[in-house]
Design a protein around this motif. Structure first.
Motif, short mmCIF file in Angstrom:
data_model
loop_
_atom_site.label_atom_id
_atom_site.label_comp_id
_atom_site.label_asym_id
_atom_site.label_seq_id
_atom_site.Cartn_x
_atom_site.Cartn_y
_atom_site.Cartn_z
N UNK A 241 -11.83 6.00 -13.50
CA UNK A 241 -10.45 5.76 -13.11
C UNK A 241 -10.16 6.36 -11.74
N UNK A 242 -9.40 5.63 -10.93
CA UNK A 242 -8.90 6.16 -9.66
C UNK A 242 -7.65 6.98 -9.94
N UNK A 243 -7.62 8.21 -9.41
CA UNK A 243 -6.51 9.10 -9.72
C UNK A 243 -5.56 9.37 -8.57
N UNK A 244 -6.06 9.39 -7.33
CA UNK A 244 -5.19 9.67 -6.18
C UNK A 244 -5.55 8.74 -5.03
N UNK A 245 -4.57 8.57 -4.12
CA UNK A 245 -4.81 7.83 -2.88
C UNK A 245 -3.99 8.47 -1.77
N UNK A 246 -4.61 8.62 -0.60
CA UNK A 246 -3.94 9.19 0.56
C UNK A 246 -4.32 8.39 1.79
N UNK A 247 -3.35 8.10 2.66
CA UNK A 247 -3.68 7.39 3.88
C UNK A 247 -2.48 7.26 4.79
N UNK A 248 -2.74 7.20 6.08
CA UNK A 248 -1.66 7.02 7.05
C UNK A 248 -0.99 8.31 7.43
N UNK A 249 -0.43 8.29 8.66
CA UNK A 249 0.28 9.46 9.17
C UNK A 249 1.75 9.19 9.43
N UNK A 250 2.09 7.95 9.72
CA UNK A 250 3.50 7.59 9.96
C UNK A 250 3.66 6.09 9.75
N UNK A 251 4.88 5.68 9.49
CA UNK A 251 5.15 4.28 9.18
C UNK A 251 4.80 3.36 10.34
N UNK A 252 4.99 3.81 11.57
CA UNK A 252 4.81 2.93 12.73
C UNK A 252 3.45 3.09 13.40
N UNK A 253 2.47 3.61 12.64
CA UNK A 253 1.11 3.77 13.16
C UNK A 253 0.11 3.12 12.20
N UNK A 254 -0.75 2.27 12.72
CA UNK A 254 -1.81 1.68 11.90
C UNK A 254 -2.77 2.80 11.50
N UNK A 255 -3.02 2.98 10.21
CA UNK A 255 -3.82 4.13 9.76
C UNK A 255 -5.31 3.93 10.02
N UNK A 256 -5.96 5.00 10.47
CA UNK A 256 -7.40 4.95 10.69
C UNK A 256 -8.20 5.63 9.59
#
Length: 397
Positions: A241-256
């Motif tokens: 099972x996948x338990x957590x997800x994290x990504x992105x730094x701000x709404x107006x920035x494409x996440x790397x």
């Protein structure tokens, strides 16, 4: 001592186990942050007072293990293990979680079931065996460890510092005094996707790591369904099972960057590095997979000596036939079954179903019966030479 004297001693030990449970609950050992040292020192004082060779190992500030030996530590019949830390209490309690309220035939408080009652009962059983005039033909050991609720630093430290060899081990987790022959292992993984950052107004100039992770998650969902078809006759289905997800730094920035944490519950022989390779092959160059943690499975056969002997002790103490089942959660049993090669079962007072929740509690009668069961197990493995010979033959055949 005569039979009447031993009966009085046993009743005194049962009362001790109840009061020691309450005292341990009152000594807050929430993890995080841990703070097990206070409980460990208190237990060490009791066991040294019984004449045991008890050592406190403070391996980090406020974090400590306790090992205690009776008889020859190089010729052990049986080992008992418990963890002294608890999960945080948080909110929602009817009574203060560290008051150890005695009500309705139960002790209420954080750690009462998971698993300070088991720790208290093993100490009280040791008191009975050592004061009942019994001759130890082999030694026995009690181990209390820190950090079971987080990353098992106490059990890992124990393996590095303390050689143990015995014919059986009891992990005193709450099983309602039934015999749990093992549990699935817990393995976990980081899965990371990488992209290229840019301003959100021109997303085509970047590579969105979250979109890449979305494609990964579709593959993982299908893989997890197939993974659950792997089965073990005693432990049931594997799971993922996948338990957590994290990504992105701000709404107006494409996440790397995007990261998920994935867990898998596994059987003996299934190891984290092998599953990691399977996952990496599945995902190819779309994501990077690495092992986060591993706690292997623990399992003994249903016809093993420790299951049989423990069943006899449960029946004698409770008047009920023992039920052999799997432990539903993960545990540190594998540190003994896999790490030390000692046949290990889980057996203790309390219900794991009320652990990690508000209003955790343990029935007083189960604590009292646990003392009887543990004392009989100590006698079976460390006192009675005839039984010891039979047990040794069973366990190592």
């Amino acid at each position: 001592m005569g039979d009447k004297a031993n009966s009085r001693l046993l009743e005194s030990c049962r009362r001790d186990a109840v009061e020691w449970t309450r005292e341990l609950v009152r000594r807050n050992s929430e993890n995080p942050p841990g703070r097990e040292l206070d409980c460990i020192r208190w237990c060490g004082d009791i066991l040294r007072g019984l004449g045991m060779e008890a050592s406190v190992d403070e391996f980090a500030p406020g974090r400590a293990n306790l090992t205690a030996f009776a008889g020859d530590r190089n010729q052990l019949g049986i080992v008992f293990n418990g963890h002294i830390d608890t999960v945080p209490a948080k909110d929602g309690w009817d009574d203060p979680p560290f008051d150890a309220v005695l009500r309705d035939g139960c002790i209420w408080g954080r750690g009462s079931a998971d698993m300070k009652s088991g720790c208290a009962a093993m100490m009280a059983a040791a008191k009975y065996v050592l004061q009942a005039g019994l001759e130890l033909k082999r030694g026995f050991a009690l181990t209390l460890v820190a950090d079971e609720e987080c990353v098992n630093r106490g059990a890992l430290r124990l393996q590095r510092t303390t050689p143990l060899s015995a014919d059986a081990c009891i992990v005193c987790e709450p099983t309602q005094l039934q015999i749990h022959y093992g549990n699935r292992g817990f393995t976990s993984y980081y899965i990371r996707t990488y992209g290229k950052s840019c301003h959100g107004c021109e997303p085509r100039r970047g590579v969105n790591a979250i979109y890449k992770m979305a494609r990964v998650l579709v593959k993982l969902e299908q893989f997890a369904a197939e993974f659950s078809r792997r089965t073990n006759p005693q432990l049931g289905e594997a799971s993922m099972s996948v338990g957590t997800i994290r990504g992105g730094t701000s709404l107006n920035t494409v996440p790397d960057f995007c990261e998920i944490e994935l867990e898998a519950r596994v059987f003996p022989g299934m190891r984290a590095d092998g599953i990691c390779r399977e996952l990496q092959e599945l995902l190819g160059g779309e994501a990077a997979v690495s092992v986060r943690s591993e706690l292997p499975a623990s399992l003994v056969p249903l016809d093993s000596g420790i299951v049989r002997i423990a069943g006899e002790c449960v029946r004698a103490a409770t008047g009920r036939d023992a039920v052999a089942a799997k432990f539903p959660a993960c545990s540190e049993a594998s540190f003994f079954s896999e790490g030390y090669g000692i046949p290990t079962v889980l057996l203790g007072p309390g219900d794991i179903g009320c652990a990690h929740k508000a209003n955790e509690h343990v029935p007083v009668e189960e604590i009292r019966q646990a003392v009887d069961i543990y004392a009989m197990l100590m006698e079976a493995y460390s006192v009675r030479m005839k039984n010891q010979k039979e047990v040794s033959t069973d366990e190592h055949s």
